[in-house]
Each structure stands twice: as C-alpha cells, then as structure tokens.
Design a protein around this motif. Structure first.
Motif, PDB file in Angstrom:
ATOM      1  N   ILE A   4       0.477  -0.969   0.291  1.00 36.35           N
ATOM      2  CA  ILE A   4       0.017   0.153  -0.141  1.00 36.35           C
ATOM      3  C   ILE A   4       0.902   1.417  -0.089  1.00 36.35           C
ATOM      4  CG2 ILE A   4      -2.534   1.611   1.591  1.00 36.35           C
ATOM      5  CD1 ILE A   4      -2.518  -1.044   1.929  1.00 36.35           C
ATOM      6  N   LEU A   5       0.714   1.363  -0.797  1.00 34.50           N
ATOM      7  CA  LEU A   5       1.639   3.053  -0.859  1.00 34.50           C
ATOM      8  C   LEU A   5       0.757   4.497  -0.384  1.00 34.50           C
ATOM      9  CD1 LEU A   5       3.633   3.074  -4.973  1.00 34.50           C
ATOM     10  CD2 LEU A   5       3.803   2.403  -2.715  1.00 34.50           C
ATOM     11  N   PHE A   6       0.971   5.083   0.608  1.00 32.58           N
ATOM     12  CA  PHE A   6       0.192   6.169   0.847  1.00 32.58           C
ATOM     13  C   PHE A   6       1.038   7.210   1.420  1.00 32.58           C
ATOM     14  CE2 PHE A   6       1.151   3.628   4.523  1.00 32.58           C
ATOM     15  CZ  PHE A   6       1.362   4.052   5.314  1.00 32.58           C
ATOM     16  N   TYR A   7       0.284   8.441   1.362  1.00 31.08           N
ATOM     17  CA  TYR A   7       0.639   9.980   2.244  1.00 31.08           C
ATOM     18  C   TYR A   7      -0.545  10.571   3.003  1.00 31.08           C
ATOM     19  CZ  TYR A   7       2.908  14.060   2.814  1.00 31.08           C
ATOM     20  OH  TYR A   7       3.412  14.989   2.923  1.00 31.08           O
ATOM     21  N   LEU A   8       0.461  10.580   4.154  1.00 33.62           N
ATOM     22  CA  LEU A   8      -0.731  11.005   5.458  1.00 33.62           C
ATOM     23  C   LEU A   8      -0.174  12.503   5.595  1.00 33.62           C
ATOM     24  CD1 LEU A   8       0.228   8.619   8.718  1.00 33.62           C
ATOM     25  CD2 LEU A   8      -1.898   8.550   6.946  1.00 33.62           C
ATOM     26  N   ILE A   9      -1.134  13.231   5.466  1.00 31.06           N
ATOM     27  CA  ILE A   9      -1.828  15.112   6.387  1.00 31.06           C
ATOM     28  C   ILE A   9      -1.970  14.591   6.468  1.00 31.06           C
ATOM     29  CG2 ILE A   9      -2.509  16.883   5.131  1.00 31.06           C
ATOM     30  CD1 ILE A   9      -2.721  15.661   2.354  1.00 31.06           C
ATOM     31  N   GLU A  10      -1.622  15.025   7.939  1.00 29.98           N
ATOM     32  CA  GLU A  10      -1.515  15.258   9.384  1.00 29.98           C
ATOM     33  C   GLU A  10      -1.646  16.337   9.960  1.00 29.98           C
ATOM     34  OE1 GLU A  10       0.856  12.357  11.818  1.00 29.98           O
ATOM     35  OE2 GLU A  10       2.373  13.150  10.488  1.00 29.98           O
ATOM     36  N   PRO A  11      -3.131  16.407  10.370  1.00 30.64           N
ATOM     37  CA  PRO A  11      -3.762  17.737  10.761  1.00 30.64           C
ATOM     38  C   PRO A  11      -3.150  19.158  11.478  1.00 30.64           C
ATOM     39  CG  PRO A  11      -5.658  16.275  10.405  1.00 30.64           C
ATOM     40  CD  PRO A  11      -4.207  15.307  10.077  1.00 30.64           C
ATOM     41  N   SER A  12      -2.986  17.630  12.950  1.00 33.19           N
ATOM     42  CA  SER A  12      -1.910  18.590  13.509  1.00 33.19           C
ATOM     43  C   SER A  12      -0.649  18.945  12.784  1.00 33.19           C
ATOM     44  CB  SER A  12      -1.031  17.701  15.089  1.00 33.19           C
ATOM     45  OG  SER A  12      -0.450  16.365  14.096  1.00 33.19           O
ATOM     46  N   LEU A  13      -0.126  18.623  11.881  1.00 34.42           N
ATOM     47  CA  LEU A  13       1.290  19.498  11.582  1.00 34.42           C
ATOM     48  C   LEU A  13       0.414  20.131  10.450  1.00 34.42           C
ATOM     49  CD1 LEU A  13       3.266  16.322  10.688  1.00 34.42           C
ATOM     50  CD2 LEU A  13       3.732  17.519  12.569  1.00 34.42           C
ATOM     51  N   GLN A  14      -0.208  20.043   9.965  1.00 35.39           N
ATOM     52  CA  GLN A  14      -0.543  21.446   9.210  1.00 35.39           C
ATOM     53  C   GLN A  14      -1.168  22.710  10.318  1.00 35.39           C
ATOM     54  OE1 GLN A  14      -4.247  19.861   7.060  1.00 35.39           O
ATOM     55  NE2 GLN A  14      -2.268  20.381   5.053  1.00 35.39           N
ATOM     56  N   LYS A  15      -1.238  22.146  11.223  1.00 35.51           N
ATOM     57  CA  LYS A  15      -1.685  23.557  11.994  1.00 35.51           C
ATOM     58  C   LYS A  15      -0.550  24.357  13.181  1.00 35.51           C
ATOM     59  CE  LYS A  15      -6.108  21.880  13.149  1.00 35.51           C
ATOM     60  NZ  LYS A  15      -7.407  20.983  13.643  1.00 35.51           N
ATOM     61  N   ALA A  16       0.625  23.757  13.015  1.00 33.38           N
ATOM     62  CA  ALA A  16       1.724  23.684  13.861  1.00 33.38           C
ATOM     63  C   ALA A  16       2.494  25.440  13.487  1.00 33.38           C
ATOM     64  CB  ALA A  16       3.241  22.511  13.420  1.00 33.38           C
ATOM     65  N   ASP A  17       2.981  26.122  14.161  1.00 39.85           N
ATOM     66  CA  ASP A  17       3.377  27.040  13.743  1.00 39.85           C
ATOM     67  C   ASP A  17       4.668  27.007  12.360  1.00 39.85           C
ATOM     68  OD1 ASP A  17       2.456  28.709  15.284  1.00 39.85           O
ATOM     69  OD2 ASP A  17       3.619  28.428  17.275  1.00 39.85           O
ATOM     70  N   THR A  18       5.226  25.476  12.242  1.00 35.92           N
ATOM     71  CA  THR A  18       6.475  25.024  11.554  1.00 35.92           C
ATOM     72  C   THR A  18       6.015  24.932  10.894  1.00 35.92           C
ATOM     73  OG1 THR A  18       6.538  23.436  12.353  1.00 35.92           O
ATOM     74  CG2 THR A  18       8.152  24.615  13.263  1.00 35.92           C
ATOM     75  N   HIS A  19       4.877  24.606  10.183  1.00 36.65           N
ATOM     76  CA  HIS A  19       4.146  24.509   8.908  1.00 36.65           C
ATOM     77  C   HIS A  19       4.677  25.661   7.819  1.00 36.65           C
ATOM     78  CE1 HIS A  19       0.705  23.919   6.178  1.00 36.65           C
ATOM     79  NE2 HIS A  19       0.680  22.733   6.260  1.00 36.65           N
ATOM     80  N   ASP A  20       5.311  24.917   6.883  1.00 34.16           N
ATOM     81  CA  ASP A  20       5.360  26.200   5.673  1.00 34.16           C
ATOM     82  C   ASP A  20       4.282  25.800   4.259  1.00 34.16           C
ATOM     83  OD1 ASP A  20       6.269  27.495   3.303  1.00 34.16           O
ATOM     84  OD2 ASP A  20       7.804  27.836   3.960  1.00 34.16           O
ATOM     85  N   ILE A  21       2.927  25.926   4.090  1.00 32.80           N
ATOM     86  CA  ILE A  21       2.005  26.463   2.808  1.00 32.80           C
ATOM     87  C   ILE A  21       3.391  25.610   1.635  1.00 32.80           C
ATOM     88  CG2 ILE A  21       2.224  28.469   2.290  1.00 32.80           C
ATOM     89  CD1 ILE A  21      -0.534  25.802   2.210  1.00 32.80           C
ATOM     90  N   ARG A  22       4.997  26.975   1.286  1.00 32.16           N
ATOM     91  CA  ARG A  22       5.170  26.153  -0.051  1.00 32.16           C
ATOM     92  C   ARG A  22       5.520  24.685   0.273  1.00 32.16           C
ATOM     93  NH1 ARG A  22       9.883  31.019   1.428  1.00 32.16           N
ATOM     94  NH2 ARG A  22       8.927  30.456   2.856  1.00 32.16           N
ATOM     95  N   HIS A  23       5.618  24.858   1.453  1.00 35.50           N
ATOM     96  CA  HIS A  23       6.281  22.870   1.226  1.00 35.50           C
ATOM     97  C   HIS A  23       5.505  21.653   0.794  1.00 35.50           C
ATOM     98  CE1 HIS A  23       8.627  19.523   2.897  1.00 35.50           C
ATOM     99  NE2 HIS A  23       7.550  19.080   3.435  1.00 35.50           N
ATOM    100  N   SER A  24       3.780  22.298   1.689  1.00 32.97           N
ATOM    101  CA  SER A  24       2.770  21.475   1.239  1.00 32.97           C
ATOM    102  C   SER A  24       2.943  21.186   0.149  1.00 32.97           C
ATOM    103  CB  SER A  24       1.502  22.389   1.895  1.00 32.97           C
ATOM    104  OG  SER A  24       2.320  21.942   3.650  1.00 32.97           O
ATOM    105  N   ARG A  25       2.665  22.748  -0.881  1.00 29.43           N
ATOM    106  CA  ARG A  25       2.226  22.496  -2.240  1.00 29.43           C
ATOM    107  C   ARG A  25       3.541  21.702  -3.244  1.00 29.43           C
ATOM    108  NH1 ARG A  25       1.806  28.866  -2.473  1.00 29.43           N
ATOM    109  NH2 ARG A  25      -0.478  28.839  -0.946  1.00 29.43           N
TER     110      ARG A  25
END
Length: 69
Positions: A4-25
């Motif tokens: 199973i190939l998967f990628y997890l988008i963890e909501p807690s990491l997206q809410k973290a101060d260190t989250h960078d939208i450019r990295h997510s893109r």
C-alpha cells in the motif's frame, strides 16, 4: 505481499507554527507527478488527511501489517 503506497497529511502538523504552505504545495505537486508515473503501471498512491496513529489503527483493523518502510 500486498503493498500500500500512501501519504499522510496530518492535521496537527498543518496547524503547527512551523508548517510552511510552500512545502505542502511542493509535496502535493510531487505526489501528483508520482501518481501520473505510477498510473502507467496501474499503481495508486493513496492520500489520507489523518493523524498517523489514527490511520494505522484503522488500517490494522483491516489488514495485518507485516512491515513499514
């Protein structure tokens, strides 16, 4: 063995101060590119927006996990 190939988008990491939208893109663009390449071999990368612990608990209810890489 099934794979199973998967990628997890963890909501807690997206809410973290260190989250960078450019990295997510960048990650989403990379996953799209990977999907397009793997589609030729009829392989899918599943994307889930879920905390890792919740994902693995749900997955474990449906399949025996032999190994993670």
């Amino acid at each position: 063995l099934p794979i199973i190939l998967f990628y997890l988008i963890e909501p807690s990491l997206q809410k973290a101060d260190t989250h960078d939208i450019r990295h997510s893109r960048f990650v989403m663009q990379s996953l799209l590119s990977m999907h397009q390449q793997l589609e030729k071999q009829q392989v899918k990368v599943q994307i889930f927006k879920l905390e890792a612990i919740d994902f693995f608990e749900k997955l474990r209810q449906h399949v025996h996990i032999e190994a993670l890489y």
